[in-house]
Design an enzyme around this catalytic site. Structure first.
Site, PDB file in Angstrom:
ATOM      1  N   HIS A  56      -3.785  -6.364  -8.604  1.00  0.00           N
ATOM      2  CA  HIS A  56      -4.548  -7.073  -7.578  1.00  0.00           C
ATOM      3  C   HIS A  56      -5.953  -6.475  -7.493  1.00  0.00           C
ATOM      4  O   HIS A  56      -6.206  -5.363  -7.965  1.00  0.00           O
ATOM      5  CB  HIS A  56      -3.854  -6.958  -6.226  1.00  0.00           C
ATOM      6  CG  HIS A  56      -2.612  -7.766  -6.122  1.00  0.00           C
ATOM      7  ND1 HIS A  56      -2.051  -8.100  -4.913  1.00  0.00           N
ATOM      8  CD2 HIS A  56      -1.807  -8.319  -7.072  1.00  0.00           C
ATOM      9  CE1 HIS A  56      -0.958  -8.819  -5.111  1.00  0.00           C
ATOM     10  NE2 HIS A  56      -0.784  -8.954  -6.414  1.00  0.00           N
ATOM     11  N   GLU A  58      -7.802  -5.212  -4.980  1.00  0.00           N
ATOM     12  CA  GLU A  58      -7.980  -3.952  -4.268  1.00  0.00           C
ATOM     13  C   GLU A  58      -7.398  -2.785  -5.054  1.00  0.00           C
ATOM     14  O   GLU A  58      -8.022  -1.720  -5.138  1.00  0.00           O
ATOM     15  CB  GLU A  58      -7.330  -4.019  -2.876  1.00  0.00           C
ATOM     16  CG  GLU A  58      -7.954  -5.047  -1.960  1.00  0.00           C
ATOM     17  CD  GLU A  58      -7.306  -6.427  -2.054  1.00  0.00           C
ATOM     18  OE1 GLU A  58      -7.483  -7.210  -1.107  1.00  0.00           O
ATOM     19  OE2 GLU A  58      -6.632  -6.727  -3.059  1.00  0.00           O
ATOM     20  N   CYS A  86      -3.003  -7.977   0.793  1.00  0.00           N
ATOM     21  CA  CYS A  86      -1.567  -8.255   0.822  1.00  0.00           C
ATOM     22  C   CYS A  86      -0.835  -6.958   1.198  1.00  0.00           C
ATOM     23  O   CYS A  86      -1.450  -5.891   1.264  1.00  0.00           O
ATOM     24  CB  CYS A  86      -1.103  -8.767  -0.540  1.00  0.00           C
ATOM     25  SG  CYS A  86      -0.980  -7.473  -1.803  1.00  0.00           S
ATOM     26  N   CYS A  89      -1.403  -4.112  -1.415  1.00  0.00           N
ATOM     27  CA  CYS A  89      -2.763  -3.576  -1.375  1.00  0.00           C
ATOM     28  C   CYS A  89      -3.013  -2.809  -0.082  1.00  0.00           C
ATOM     29  O   CYS A  89      -3.710  -1.793  -0.088  1.00  0.00           O
ATOM     30  CB  CYS A  89      -3.776  -4.698  -1.554  1.00  0.00           C
ATOM     31  SG  CYS A  89      -3.702  -5.439  -3.209  1.00  0.00           S
TER      32      CYS A  89
END
Length: 159
Positions: A56, A58, A86, A89
């Site tokens: 992801h 981040e 999310c 993250c």
């Protein structure tokens, strides 16, 4: 307070989200890590191009920043991300310990384009045996011994 500096950095994170999406790397998410006025980490969603569900924006930005800075803590940094993090993250952000996080789109905005993480938030409080993916306790003496050895280790680095 949000000023020109913050707008500038958020624009970079949003541009990364667009570039990654248009390149086909993954979903429309971008993030940067900033220390002072310097970008020390960049990331965008790379789930599709790496076949890595943890790639992801981040997490990628945190990994990039930590590698560049030679540290596993970002206590003197800020994160700018194109979307509210999310659950995965969010956990990575707390482990990295930045000063603050700025986000543009909300998790509700993400859910509206089929990136809905609410089921993960719901799973956190459910008993292991009732989760969508069952979590089965399997304690062993060997595993416990490793934890005991860690606790007794004199030269460990806490984090």
């Amino acid at each position: 307070m949000i000023g020109e500096r913050e707008r500038h950095f958020m624009s970079i994170a949003v541009n990364l989200s667009r570039e990654g999406m248009e390149h086909g790397d993954g979903g429309p998410f971008g993030a940067i890590v900033v220390r002072g006025d310097e970008i020390v980490g960049r990331g965008w969603n790379k789930v599709l191009c790496t076949n890595d569900p943890t790639a992801h924006a981040e997490v990628s930005a945190i990994r990039d920043a930590c590698q560049r800075l030679g540290t596993f803590q970002l206590h003197d940094c800020e994160i700018y991300t194109s979307c509210e993090p999310c659950p995965m993250c969010l956990g990575a952000i707390y482990w990295a310990r930045p000063q603050r996080v700025y986000f543009a789109n909300t998790k509700e905005d993400a859910a509206n384009i089929d990136f809905d993480d609410s089921f993960i938030y719901n799973e956190i409080g459910i008993a292991h045996e009732d989760k969508r993916i069952p979590f089965i306790p399997f304690p062993t003496d060997e595993a416990l011994k490793v934890f005991q050895d860690w606790q007794a280790k004199g030269d460990k680095t806490l984090y």
